[in-house]
Design a protein around this motif. Structure first.
Motif, PDB file in Angstrom:
ATOM      1  N   TYR A 186      21.499  93.966  23.070  1.00  0.00           N
ATOM      2  CA  TYR A 186      20.579  93.699  21.950  1.00  0.00           C
ATOM      3  C   TYR A 186      20.921  94.597  20.755  1.00  0.00           C
ATOM      4  O   TYR A 186      21.009  94.125  19.617  1.00  0.00           O
ATOM      5  N   VAL A 220      21.672  88.571  26.309  1.00  0.00           N
ATOM      6  CA  VAL A 220      20.312  89.012  25.991  1.00  0.00           C
ATOM      7  C   VAL A 220      19.267  87.966  26.366  1.00  0.00           C
ATOM      8  O   VAL A 220      18.257  88.280  27.001  1.00  0.00           O
ATOM      9  N   TYR A 240      25.567  86.849  22.601  1.00  0.00           N
ATOM     10  CA  TYR A 240      24.222  87.390  22.516  1.00  0.00           C
ATOM     11  C   TYR A 240      23.262  86.553  23.366  1.00  0.00           C
ATOM     12  O   TYR A 240      22.402  87.097  24.080  1.00  0.00           O
TER      13      TYR A 240
END
Length: 458
Positions: A427, A289, A285
C-alpha cells in the motif's frame, strides 16, 4: 487505388505495432506467477517488461537512418520474423534467462514496427488527414499497452499458464508478416552516409545504464545507483558528441533548437512514463493490496483503454480543425486531476473507483498523446520529419522502460524494507508511486501550456 494501398499499408503496420505494444504489458499480471515459477524477486521479474522496452528504445535510435536507407517493406519483414521467433523462445522458456532473451528479440521487432507505422502516416497520408491518422496511430500504441494486462489476465486465468500469452500472438504475427509483404512499399529517401555505430552503441549503453540504475532501488544500494546514473549521463554526453561530429547521425539533434520541439519531447516523456508505468502499478496494487484475481486486475484497465482509444482519432480531428493546443492542454488537465485522485482517494480505493479514475486518466492521455508528436512535426522542415519520428519513438520507449523500472522498484523497495506487513508495505509503495505520477502529470501540463504559448506568440 494508390490511396487504398496506402491505408492497407497503414493498417498492416498498425497491426504489427499493436501486437508488439500489446506484448509489452501482457505479462504484467503474471509477475506473481513468474516470480514463483522461476524463483526470482519482483524487481528481477520486471525486467521482462523493462528489458523489452529498453530494447525497443535502442532499436528506435537507428530507425531514422534505416527508414532513409531501406524500403519499409523489408523493415516490416525483419520486424515480424523477429517477433515470431522471440515469441517461440518465450513460449518454450525453461529458465528466466531464456524468457528474457525471447523478450529482447521481440523488442527488436517492436522497435522497427512502430516507426514504420508513423513513417507511413507522416509521408504518405494527405495533410488534411494527418491529424486523424496520427490519432489512429496514437490509439494503437496507447490502447495496446492498457489492453495487455486484460489479455494476459484472461489467458493466465483460463489456461493457468503464462506461456499461452505468446502462443496466441504468434498467429497475429504471421498474418502481419504476410500482409506487410503485400501492401507496404514505402520508398526510402536514400542516404549516402555510413551508419554511426559509435553513436548507436553509446546511446544504447547510456539508456541501459540509466534504466538499470532505477532498477537497483529495491536493493537499497545507493552507491550502485549513483554510479550507474553518472555512467549513463557520461555516455549520453558522449553520444551527443559522436552523433553531432561524425559523418552521419542517428538523428538530427538540431531539431531541439526549436523550443517548442524540446517542450513537446518533455511532454511526450511524461505522458508515456505515466501511461506504461501506471499500467504496471495498478494490476500489481490490486493483486497485492486488494487481493483480486489476475483477470480482475487486468480487466480494470480495459474500459479506460477502450474509451481513450476511441477518443484518440477524435482528438486528432479536433486538432486538424482548431489546432493542437485545445485538446492537448485539456488532456493535461484531465491527466493531472486523475493522478491526484489516485493519490488522495487511495484509502477508499475499490475496483469500481479505480476503473472510473483510470477512464479519466486515459482520456487525458489520449487527448494529448498523438497530437503532441503530430504538432512537433509541423515545427520542423520536411527532411527532419524522420528525425522527429525517431526521437519521439525513442523518448516514449525510454520513458516507458523507466516508468516500469522505477515504479515497480519503488513498490519492491517498500515490500522488502517496510516495517509493516506485506499488504501495508505494498500500500505504501503504491502511495509513493501515485505521488511520482502526479508530479510528472504536473510537469507535463506546465510544458504544454508553455509550448503553445510560444507557438501563439510566433
Amino acid at each position: 487505388m494508390k490511396e487504398n494501398k496506402v491505408y492497407m499499408a497503414l493498417f498492416t503496420s498498425a497491426l504489427s505495432t499493436f501486437i508488439g505494444v500489446l506484448n509489452e504489458t501482457s505479462l504484467n499480471v503474471a509477475y506473481p506467477k513468474l516470480a514463483s515459477y522461476f524463483k526470482v524477486s519482483l524487481d528481477t521479474v520486471q525486467w521482462v517488461t523493462t528489458g523489452y522496452l529498453l530494447t525497443v528504445t535502442i532499436m528506435m535510435g537507428a530507425t531514422a537512418y534505416l527508414l532513409k536507407q531501406f524500403n519499409a517493406r523489408w523493415l516490416s519483414l525483419v520486424s515480424n520474423i523477429a517477433f515470431i521467433s522471440g515469441a517461440l523462445i518465450c513460449s518454450f522458456s525453461v529458465n528466466f534467462k531464456m524468457l528474457l532473451l525471447g523478450r529482447i528479440i521481440q523488442g527488436i521487432a517492436t522497435g522497427l514496427a512502430t516507426p514504420v507505422m508513423f513513417h507511413i502516416i507522416f509521408t504518405q497520408v494527405p495533410n488534411k488527414l494527418k491529424g486523424l491518422m496520427a490519432g489512429v496511430g496514437g490509439m494503437v500504441i496507447s490502447f495496446a499497452p492498457a489492453l495487455g494486462p486484460t489479455y494476459g489476465g484472461i489467458v493466465v486465468d483460463q489456461t493457468n499458464s503464462w506461456r499461452f500469452i505468446f502462443n496466441y500472438l504468434i498467429i497475429l504475427g504471421i498474418i502481419a508478416l504476410i500482409l506487410g509483404q503485400i501492401f507496404i512499399n514505402t520508398k526510402a529517401f536514400g542516404n549516402d552516409k555510413p551508419f554511426s555505430y559509435g553513436a548507436f552503441v553509446t546511446l544504447g549503453l547510456s539508456v541501459a545504464s540509466l534504466v538499470y540504475a532505477s532498477s537497483v532501488m529495491a536493493k537499497g544500494s545507493m552507491l550502485t545507483l549513483m554510479a550507474f546514473i553518472i555512467l549513463g549521463l557520461v555516455l549520453g554526453a558522449l553520444f551527443v558528441k559522436l552523433n553531432n561530429s561524425g559523418q552521419s547521425r542517428l538523428f538530427d539533434l538540431g531539431v531541439f533548437k526549436h523550443k517548442t520541439v524540446a517542450l513537446a519531447t518533455l511532454t511526450y516523456f511524461c505522458l508515456q512514463f505515466i501511461n506504461i508505468g501506471i499500467a504496471v502499478v495498478i494490476p500489481l496494487y490490486m493483486q497485492y493490496v486488494l487481493k483480486t484475481s489476475s483477470t480482475t486486475a487486468g480487466s480494470v484497465l480495459f474500459p479506460g483503454a477502450l474509451i481513450g482509444a476511441l477518443l484518440s482519432p477524435l482528438a486528432g480531428t479536433i486538432a486538424d480543425s482548431v489546432g493542437a493546443s485545445k485538446p492537448v492542454i485539456t488532456g493535461g488537465i484531465f491527466l493531472l486531476l486523475s493522478s491526484l485522485c489516485f493519490l488522495l482517494l487511495q484509502k477508499q480505493m475499490t475496483v469500481i473507483l479505480i476503473t472510473v479514475i483510470y477512464i479519466f486518466l486515459r482520456s487525458g492521455f489520449n487527448l494529448a498523446f498523438s497530437n503532441t508528436i503530430n504538432n512537433a512535426t509541423s515545427q520542423v522542415e520536411i527532411h527532419n520529419i524522420a528525425d522527429i519520428n525517431s526521437i519521439f519513438n525513442v523518448t516514449q520507449q525510454f520513458a516507458g522502460s523507466l516508468g516500469v523500472s522505477i515504479l515497480t522498484g519503488i513498490m519492491a523497495m517498500h515490500q522488502a524494507h517496510g516495517q509493516a506487513g506485506f499488504v501495508q508495505n505494498s500500500y505504501e509503495g503504491g502511495q509513493a508511486d501515485f505521488i511520482l505520477v502526479a508530479i510528472l502529470a504536473g510537469i507535463a501540463l506546465v510544458a504544454m501550456i508553455t509550448n503553445y504559448s510560444l507557438q501563439k506568440k510566433a
